[in-house]
Design an enzyme around this catalytic site. Structure first.
Site, short mmCIF file in Angstrom:
data_model
loop_
_atom_site.label_atom_id
_atom_site.label_comp_id
_atom_site.label_asym_id
_atom_site.label_seq_id
_atom_site.Cartn_x
_atom_site.Cartn_y
_atom_site.Cartn_z
CD GLU A 204 -105.60 48.11 -24.94
OE1 GLU A 204 -106.88 48.36 -24.67
OE2 GLU A 204 -105.00 48.83 -25.45
CD GLU A 341 -108.77 50.28 -21.56
OE1 GLU A 341 -108.83 50.83 -22.84
OE2 GLU A 341 -107.50 50.35 -21.12
#
Length: 440
Positions: A204, A341
């Protein structure tokens, strides 16, 4: 082992890589058992490889081989084919006494601008065990090299020092060299293992961190992250010609006309589409050594101002829209895609929303197949997989911060699902069966 002087680090940073043509052609001659790409699809030994995966950052934090074995057995029985976990765990020197007392897994110890590697039984040997046990259970592993929050900011604080913004991680030569030094250790440790699915550059990545803000040089259109993705994917390819490489990004877009939404009577530019995060999903996916796309999905967390009773916003519908945006982009890039995710809080939300999201991801591929169009292969990895019956420390152990094993259950962040939550569990085991039928 202590990583030495800055000159050595900078030498790594300036390491030359092969030409793009050489890099791409080398990847097709992958060894037996290595997953690769073929256009928009994953392949294993020349056959399609579709899968449902699992996220488990906590697996290398377990202290007993029995609990690691138990977890992989549950994954295998559920049809999981790919595990995603952290290839990093770093601590400050002040945390070392507590880490030794609690038996905390750590790979890097920061006391100065030169970190110390822990490759002993409380360090990388635990990751060794995870990789070996995954191979035993025929599960491939995505290994992430660092994390946008505390991971990146340890490099920043110790090397660049106080007063810097988060994005200097992507531009400071000494930081990049230090990151590459660690990456080189991990890649060379496992590059001959068929248990590795792919290397992930960072989890991320964004211009801003959990604590440090972004700087003026990391703004929409600056290509700060894209440049860094290019440098690091080329570097990893120079070390390992065979395993796949991906970004690990959340999948934010940089659109010339980003989507907007109304909030409190004001038209707001959408963070996920205006480039403010630093990512350019479609542009990043086009890089020659980024083999497939990743994106994450947490609309409850991203749009709390819109998610309230009576609003026109629904978590479920926004998720379908987000899935479509990424499938369309991956189709244009001619590369595979992983919904890497995703999560919602609350068992009722999971039971009602996940079936729609998962079915849409599966049906999108199926619909294109029926039309004889080669659509992007879309695999799913919910956040996160939970295990029951863990035995270490009597089934109760505070790992670090709020991470804990409680009454035999692995850490629960609100998105975790366990085998006794049958409505949710069955969603993913059914999806795994469908994906297995689509594989060779």
């Amino acid at each position: 082992m202590r990583l030495s002087f800055l000159a050595g680090l900078l030498a790594l940073y300036s390491c030359s890589v092969s030409s793009v043509t050489g890099e791409i052609s080398a990847k097709w001659s992958v060894p037996s058992g290595f997953v690769s790409t073929n256009g928009r699809n994953f392949e294993l030994d020349g056959k399609p490889f579709a899968f449902v995966g699992a996220n488990s950052y906590w697996l290398p934090l377990l202290t007993t081989s029995d609990d690691v074995e138990r977890t992989f057995k549950t994954m295998q029985d559920a049809g999981v084919k790919v595990l995603r976990t952290w290839g990093f765990n770093a601590i400050n020197g002040t945390e070392l006494p507590g880490a030794l007392q609690s038996n905390l897994t750590y790979y890097q110890l920061w006391n100065s601008s030169q970190w110390i590697l822990n490759d002993g039984p409380q360090g990388l040997q635990r990751l060794d065990n995870v990789i070996a046990t995954a191979e035993k259970h025929d599960i491939k592993v995505i290994v992430a090299f660092t994390n946008n929050g505390s991971g990146l900011e340890l490099y920043i604080n110790w090397i660049a020092g106080a007063g810097n913004t988060h994005d200097v991680f992507y531009t400071n030569p000494a930081i990049i060299a230090s990151y590459q030094s660690y990456v080189k250790i991990i890649v060379e440790r496992y590059k001959n293992s068929s248990a590795i699915f792919a290397w992930e550059l960072v989890n991320e990545a964004r211009c801003a961190g959990d604590i440090l803000p972004s700087g003026h040089s990391c703004v929409p259109g600056s290509n700060t992250l894209k440049t860094w993705y290019r440098q690091q994917s080329d570097f990893v390819r120079s070390l390992d010609p065979h395993h796949m490489i991906t970004t690990g990004g959340e999948g934010q877009f940089f659109m010339s006309k980003p989507f907007e939404f109304w909030f409190n009577g004001t038209l707001v530019s959408d963070f996920n589409f205006n480039g403010e995060a630093g990512e350019d999903f479609e542009g990043d996916l086009g890089l020659p050594n980024i083999d497939f796309g990743t994106y994450h999905m947490y609309p409850q967390l991203w749009y709390p101002q819109l998610d309230f009773p009576g609003s026109n916003f629904t978590v479920e519908n926004w998720g379908l829209f987000w899935i479509n945006q990424h499938i369309n982009a991956a189709n244009r890039a001619e590369k595979p895609l992983i919904l890497e995710e995703f999560g919602v809080s609350g068992l009722d939300n999971k039971s009602s929303i996940y079936p729609t999201w998962v079915q849409h991801a599966l049906d999108t591929k199926h619909a294109f197949r029926m039309a004889l169009i080669n659509s992007t292969s879309s695999s799913i990895m919910p956040w996160q997989f939970g295990e029951l019956g863990l035995t270490e420390s009597g089934g109760n152990r505070l790992i670090k911060y709020s991470d804990q094993i409680f009454r035999g259950a692995s850490p629960n962040d609100g998105n975790t699902f366990y085998i006794n939550q049958t409505q949710v569990w069955d969603i993913f085991t059914r999806a795994a069966q469908i994906q297995d039928q689509r594989s060779g």
